[in-house]
Design a protein around this motif. Structure first.
Motif, PDB file in Angstrom:
ATOM      1  N   PRO A 137      69.831 -26.601  79.705  1.00 52.06           N
ATOM      2  CA  PRO A 137      69.290 -27.365  80.828  1.00 52.06           C
ATOM      3  C   PRO A 137      70.100 -28.631  81.083  1.00 52.06           C
ATOM      4  CG  PRO A 137      67.574 -26.847  79.218  1.00 52.06           C
ATOM      5  CD  PRO A 137      68.892 -26.456  78.620  1.00 52.06           C
ATOM      6  N   SER A 138      70.229 -28.975  82.326  1.00 49.53           N
ATOM      7  CA  SER A 138      70.931 -30.190  82.720  1.00 49.53           C
ATOM      8  C   SER A 138      70.049 -31.394  82.456  1.00 49.53           C
ATOM      9  CB  SER A 138      71.274 -30.104  84.210  1.00 49.53           C
ATOM     10  OG  SER A 138      71.767 -31.338  84.664  1.00 49.53           O
ATOM     11  N   GLU A 139      70.680 -32.498  82.073  1.00 49.50           N
ATOM     12  CA  GLU A 139      69.935 -33.742  81.872  1.00 49.50           C
ATOM     13  C   GLU A 139      69.484 -34.303  83.213  1.00 49.50           C
ATOM     14  OE1 GLU A 139      69.093 -35.153  78.940  1.00 49.50           O
ATOM     15  OE2 GLU A 139      69.952 -33.406  77.952  1.00 49.50           O
ATOM     16  N   LYS A 140      70.221 -33.985  84.251  1.00 52.25           N
ATOM     17  CA  LYS A 140      69.954 -34.526  85.581  1.00 52.25           C
ATOM     18  C   LYS A 140      69.060 -33.565  86.357  1.00 52.25           C
ATOM     19  CE  LYS A 140      72.397 -35.539  89.835  1.00 52.25           C
ATOM     20  NZ  LYS A 140      73.636 -35.337  90.561  1.00 52.25           N
ATOM     21  N   ASP A 141      68.039 -34.102  87.007  1.00 51.52           N
ATOM     22  CA  ASP A 141      67.191 -33.294  87.878  1.00 51.52           C
ATOM     23  C   ASP A 141      67.990 -33.021  89.140  1.00 51.52           C
ATOM     24  OD1 ASP A 141      65.300 -32.031  89.359  1.00 51.52           O
ATOM     25  OD2 ASP A 141      63.922 -33.729  89.486  1.00 51.52           O
ATOM     26  N   SER A 142      68.423 -31.777  89.312  1.00 42.34           N
ATOM     27  CA  SER A 142      69.324 -31.466  90.421  1.00 42.34           C
ATOM     28  C   SER A 142      68.587 -31.010  91.677  1.00 42.34           C
ATOM     29  CB  SER A 142      70.323 -30.396  89.978  1.00 42.34           C
ATOM     30  OG  SER A 142      69.622 -29.238  89.590  1.00 42.34           O
ATOM     31  N   GLY A 143      67.274 -30.991  91.697  1.00 46.55           N
ATOM     32  CA  GLY A 143      66.540 -30.583  92.887  1.00 46.55           C
ATOM     33  C   GLY A 143      65.671 -29.373  92.631  1.00 46.55           C
ATOM     34  N   THR A 144      65.058 -28.892  93.658  1.00 45.66           N
ATOM     35  CA  THR A 144      64.133 -27.778  93.499  1.00 45.66           C
ATOM     36  C   THR A 144      64.673 -26.462  94.043  1.00 45.66           C
ATOM     37  OG1 THR A 144      63.058 -28.380  95.563  1.00 45.66           O
ATOM     38  CG2 THR A 144      62.119 -29.289  93.551  1.00 45.66           C
ATOM     39  N   ILE A 145      65.794 -26.505  94.785  1.00 44.90           N
ATOM     40  CA  ILE A 145      66.359 -25.275  95.342  1.00 44.90           C
ATOM     41  C   ILE A 145      67.776 -25.111  94.818  1.00 44.90           C
ATOM     42  CG2 ILE A 145      67.029 -24.039  97.432  1.00 44.90           C
ATOM     43  CD1 ILE A 145      64.917 -25.721  98.917  1.00 44.90           C
ATOM     44  N   LEU A 146      68.015 -24.011  94.144  1.00 50.00           N
ATOM     45  CA  LEU A 146      69.338 -23.728  93.606  1.00 50.00           C
ATOM     46  C   LEU A 146      69.971 -22.608  94.416  1.00 50.00           C
ATOM     47  CD1 LEU A 146      71.558 -23.914  91.425  1.00 50.00           C
ATOM     48  CD2 LEU A 146      70.217 -22.243  90.107  1.00 50.00           C
ATOM     49  N   PHE A 147      71.129 -22.861  94.985  1.00 50.71           N
ATOM     50  CA  PHE A 147      71.898 -21.848  95.708  1.00 50.71           C
ATOM     51  C   PHE A 147      73.094 -21.479  94.850  1.00 50.71           C
ATOM     52  CE2 PHE A 147      75.448 -21.014  98.765  1.00 50.71           C
ATOM     53  CZ  PHE A 147      75.003 -19.779  99.185  1.00 50.71           C
ATOM     54  N   THR A 148      73.209 -20.213  94.475  1.00 55.10           N
ATOM     55  CA  THR A 148      74.268 -19.792  93.562  1.00 55.10           C
ATOM     56  C   THR A 148      75.389 -19.034  94.256  1.00 55.10           C
ATOM     57  OG1 THR A 148      73.106 -17.743  93.018  1.00 55.10           O
ATOM     58  CG2 THR A 148      72.680 -19.673  91.615  1.00 55.10           C
ATOM     59  N   GLY A 149      75.338 -18.905  95.564  1.00 52.73           N
ATOM     60  CA  GLY A 149      76.370 -18.172  96.293  1.00 52.73           C
ATOM     61  C   GLY A 149      77.530 -19.054  96.687  1.00 52.73           C
ATOM     62  N   GLY A 150      78.564 -18.420  97.210  1.00 51.55           N
ATOM     63  CA  GLY A 150      79.718 -19.151  97.717  1.00 51.55           C
ATOM     64  C   GLY A 150      79.417 -19.737  99.081  1.00 51.55           C
ATOM     65  N   LYS A 152      81.836 -22.330 101.658  1.00 51.72           N
ATOM     66  CA  LYS A 152      82.907 -22.458 102.641  1.00 51.72           C
ATOM     67  C   LYS A 152      83.756 -21.193 102.779  1.00 51.72           C
ATOM     68  CE  LYS A 152      86.777 -25.404 103.879  1.00 51.72           C
ATOM     69  NZ  LYS A 152      87.557 -26.570 103.540  1.00 51.72           N
ATOM     70  N   TYR A 153      84.198 -20.619 101.692  1.00 56.55           N
ATOM     71  CA  TYR A 153      85.112 -19.491 101.762  1.00 56.55           C
ATOM     72  C   TYR A 153      84.397 -18.141 101.837  1.00 56.55           C
ATOM     73  CZ  TYR A 153      88.344 -23.187 100.666  1.00 56.55           C
ATOM     74  OH  TYR A 153      89.051 -24.351 100.698  1.00 56.55           O
ATOM     75  N   TYR A 154      83.098 -18.159 101.964  1.00 61.19           N
ATOM     76  CA  TYR A 154      82.336 -16.920 102.047  1.00 61.19           C
ATOM     77  C   TYR A 154      81.564 -16.802 103.350  1.00 61.19           C
ATOM     78  CZ  TYR A 154      83.461 -16.224  97.166  1.00 61.19           C
ATOM     79  OH  TYR A 154      84.141 -16.036  95.999  1.00 61.19           O
ATOM     80  N   GLY A 155      81.861 -17.640 104.311  1.00 60.95           N
ATOM     81  CA  GLY A 155      81.212 -17.564 105.609  1.00 60.95           C
ATOM     82  C   GLY A 155      79.790 -18.055 105.618  1.00 60.95           C
ATOM     83  N   ARG A 156      79.409 -18.859 104.634  1.00 61.24           N
ATOM     84  CA  ARG A 156      78.029 -19.333 104.558  1.00 61.24           C
ATOM     85  C   ARG A 156      77.915 -20.823 104.880  1.00 61.24           C
ATOM     86  NH1 ARG A 156      78.181 -16.175  99.389  1.00 61.24           N
ATOM     87  NH2 ARG A 156      77.573 -14.082  99.973  1.00 61.24           N
ATOM     88  N   ASP A 157      78.939 -21.381 105.494  1.00 60.63           N
ATOM     89  CA  ASP A 157      78.956 -22.815 105.804  1.00 60.63           C
ATOM     90  C   ASP A 157      77.713 -23.236 106.580  1.00 60.63           C
ATOM     91  OD1 ASP A 157      81.447 -21.632 105.403  1.00 60.63           O
ATOM     92  OD2 ASP A 157      82.517 -23.197 106.473  1.00 60.63           O
ATOM     93  N   SER A 158      77.365 -22.482 107.618  1.00 60.64           N
ATOM     94  CA  SER A 158      76.226 -22.865 108.462  1.00 60.64           C
ATOM     95  C   SER A 158      74.918 -22.772 107.679  1.00 60.64           C
ATOM     96  CB  SER A 158      76.166 -22.014 109.724  1.00 60.64           C
ATOM     97  OG  SER A 158      75.982 -20.653 109.398  1.00 60.64           O
ATOM     98  N   PHE A 159      74.811 -21.788 106.775  1.00 55.39           N
ATOM     99  CA  PHE A 159      73.609 -21.661 105.954  1.00 55.39           C
ATOM    100  C   PHE A 159      73.463 -22.869 105.039  1.00 55.39           C
ATOM    101  CE2 PHE A 159      71.864 -20.484 101.774  1.00 55.39           C
ATOM    102  CZ  PHE A 159      70.557 -20.203 102.154  1.00 55.39           C
ATOM    103  N   VAL A 160      74.545 -23.241 104.370  1.00 55.81           N
ATOM    104  CA  VAL A 160      74.507 -24.383 103.456  1.00 55.81           C
ATOM    105  C   VAL A 160      74.169 -25.653 104.234  1.00 55.81           C
ATOM    106  CG1 VAL A 160      75.894 -25.832 101.915  1.00 55.81           C
ATOM    107  CG2 VAL A 160      76.021 -23.333 101.739  1.00 55.81           C
ATOM    108  N   ALA A 161      74.787 -25.842 105.403  1.00 55.58           N
ATOM    109  CA  ALA A 161      74.507 -27.031 106.221  1.00 55.58           C
ATOM    110  C   ALA A 161      73.040 -27.067 106.656  1.00 55.58           C
ATOM    111  CB  ALA A 161      75.423 -27.051 107.443  1.00 55.58           C
TER     112      ALA A 161
END
Length: 171
Positions: A137-150, A152-161
């Protein structure tokens, strides 16, 4: 069912798709026999109920196996972007050949299935691998939603934004 599963089994530097699929099929009660993709031309076929393959390109050897064949391809087939013409031609030709020798084909690329080019193709996403090694486990609370996909280079830029805009620091 007795299943011959043709793949790149035992890869050390990958996410172990074949291992997860093998384990799941075995847990469902199937008799799964692993065939290394690079040794398919030397494979001696014995009676089975089904042949499963993922990205095998040895269609001549696959055609010689007299059993129903099914494939599951995890890759994006067509990607509309600069410099991808050769990649797109290779992947669309692979799907065409794989579909021609198979009873059914599963693709994680739902966009390609939605084109309706073939009624033997079904959209099947990859699930979460329940056999992951332990993660520290990370010491830092990184948020409640984890996205594990690619991104910029996988065409998901708009989804991430969109996710960053909607969920802010929780994404």
């Amino acid at each position: 069912m007795k299943i011959y599963y043709i793949g790149k089994h035992g890869q050390l530097n990958s996410n172990q798709d074949e291992g997860s699929i093998t384990r799941s099929l075995t847990e469902l009660g199937h008799d799964v026999h692993l065939v290394q993709e690079h040794k398919l031309n030397r494979f001696v076929y014995k009676d089975c109920d089904l042949v499963l393959f993922n990205h095998c390109r040895d269609f001549d050897s696959l055609k010689k196996i007299l059993a129903p064949k099914v494939f599951w391809c995890f890759d994006r087939i067509y990607w509309n972007g600069p410099g991808l013409e050769g990649r797109n031609i290779t992947r669309t030709e692979w799907v065409k050949q794989a579909t021609a020798i198979s009873e059914i084909g599963f693709l994680t690329d739902g966009d390609w299935v939605a084109t309706g080019t073939c009624d033997k193709l079904v959209w099947l996403t990859q699930g979460f691998n329940q056999y992951l090694p332990s993660v520290v486990p990370s010491e830092k609370d990184s948020g409640t939603i984890l996205f594990t996909g690619g991104g910029k280079y996988y065409g998901r830029d708009s989804f991430v934004a969109e996710m960053r805009e909607r969920y802010g620091s929780k994404f």
